[in-house]
Design a protein around this motif. Sequence first.
Motif, PDB file in Angstrom:
ATOM      1  N   ALA A 292      -5.706   0.678  -6.742  1.00 21.41           N
ATOM      2  CA  ALA A 292      -6.385  -0.385  -5.996  1.00 21.41           C
ATOM      3  C   ALA A 292      -5.806  -1.755  -6.300  1.00 21.41           C
ATOM      4  O   ALA A 292      -5.987  -2.696  -5.509  1.00 21.41           O
ATOM      5  CB  ALA A 292      -7.882  -0.372  -6.303  1.00 21.41           C
ATOM      6  N   ALA A 297      -2.610  -1.454  -1.480  1.00 23.43           N
ATOM      7  CA  ALA A 297      -4.059  -1.262  -1.335  1.00 23.43           C
ATOM      8  C   ALA A 297      -4.731  -2.548  -0.855  1.00 23.43           C
ATOM      9  O   ALA A 297      -5.621  -2.518  -0.002  1.00 23.43           O
ATOM     10  CB  ALA A 297      -4.660  -0.800  -2.651  1.00 23.43           C
ATOM     11  N   LEU A 329     -11.290   1.830  -2.452  1.00 22.70           N
ATOM     12  CA  LEU A 329     -10.414   2.869  -1.906  1.00 22.70           C
ATOM     13  C   LEU A 329     -11.169   3.834  -0.995  1.00 22.70           C
ATOM     14  O   LEU A 329     -10.591   4.386  -0.062  1.00 22.70           O
ATOM     15  CB  LEU A 329      -9.714   3.618  -3.036  1.00 22.70           C
ATOM     16  CG  LEU A 329      -8.689   2.791  -3.827  1.00 22.70           C
ATOM     17  CD1 LEU A 329      -8.034   3.642  -4.912  1.00 22.70           C
ATOM     18  CD2 LEU A 329      -7.620   2.181  -2.924  1.00 22.70           C
TER      19      LEU A 329
END
Length: 372
Positions: A292, A297, A329
Amino acid sequence: MKQGCKRISALFLCLALLAGPVRAATIWGYQEGLALTEENGLWGYSNVQRQLVIPIRYNSATSFRLGLARVEENGKLGIIRTDGTLLISPAYGTLNHLYSGLYIAQLGTRWGIVSLLPFPDGQGGTTQILYDFVYDSIVMATMGGLDTVILSRGTQQTFLPVYQITDLMLSKQIPSARFPLTQDDLPNFSDVSPRDWFDVWVDIACNVGLMEGVGGSRFAPGQTLTVAEALQLAAEMESRQTGDSFHTQVHSDTVWYRPAVNYCQASGIISANEFSDYERPVTRAEMAKIFAATSLAKSMADRNDISQVKAAIPDVKAGDYAADAIFSLYAKGVLIGSDSKCTFRPNDTLTRGEAAAIVSRMARAEQRVTLF
């Protein structure tokens, strides 16, 4: 709200709820966990339990390849993924893969190029049409030793060398352009079967260059991922997304993972001394925190409402270690949980097969999942 995770049933092949065992139908060979299924001249797809997971409705269909299949409905061609989601609606008389999710398409008597993934149209909306349907023909040829797309309109021709396509896709802000799919490049591992749930993810992760085998023609899908391997994956994704040179360099450090550790620290993905043992198994929560923090991301738009995500995951709550990363996520459609309840298992370890699924959804936007 936890019921929303059941929309991903085709990704959990054991949750095939569309029908019972296929009767009076012919099931063909498996590819990426699904088999073509024919009945009365129409086609669908069955899982390894012989349950129909994509309804028999198509006039023709291809086996899945890199998580994609071409289907024909009412004489028109489109593209679906392994849960049956339409990525390109059946609208075209011809639909041939060109490069990295771009397709040469015929609409009536005219030709154009369409994208698997929507991108900004410059007017506040999105489109999947890269080259409009104004051409008399679009063909591939070799010119000066280079593979080239030739778009012909009357006496005018436009030449597009294939090596320039990635830069064109980046300029048009087409998602996943830095992780191109090469249609004819599939791995062949002795320990990955076309019937395995992870076959599709191994294919994609290897195709885009994020993972490879462990030697001896093996992928080792059940092998536990280490902290070092998670950081190597993060470094690769970070470097590819930002366009720097880390992923193209040859690193000669005597400790194979040290360059990735240093790169992740320099990129702010992890802090100095965050991990004391890089060769131990990484936990699922640690993996989420690492992934992340990558630029890739952070660049992803949410697909799932974050408040619904927080309410849905039964074993992660606000304030837990890496909770924000895990929620993020899930919201982006990268994590989907390990069962129909979106269970995450934050303290468990991660297999290489599971990691392949996660990095495939990181790299390829068409594989990200809408949960609710």
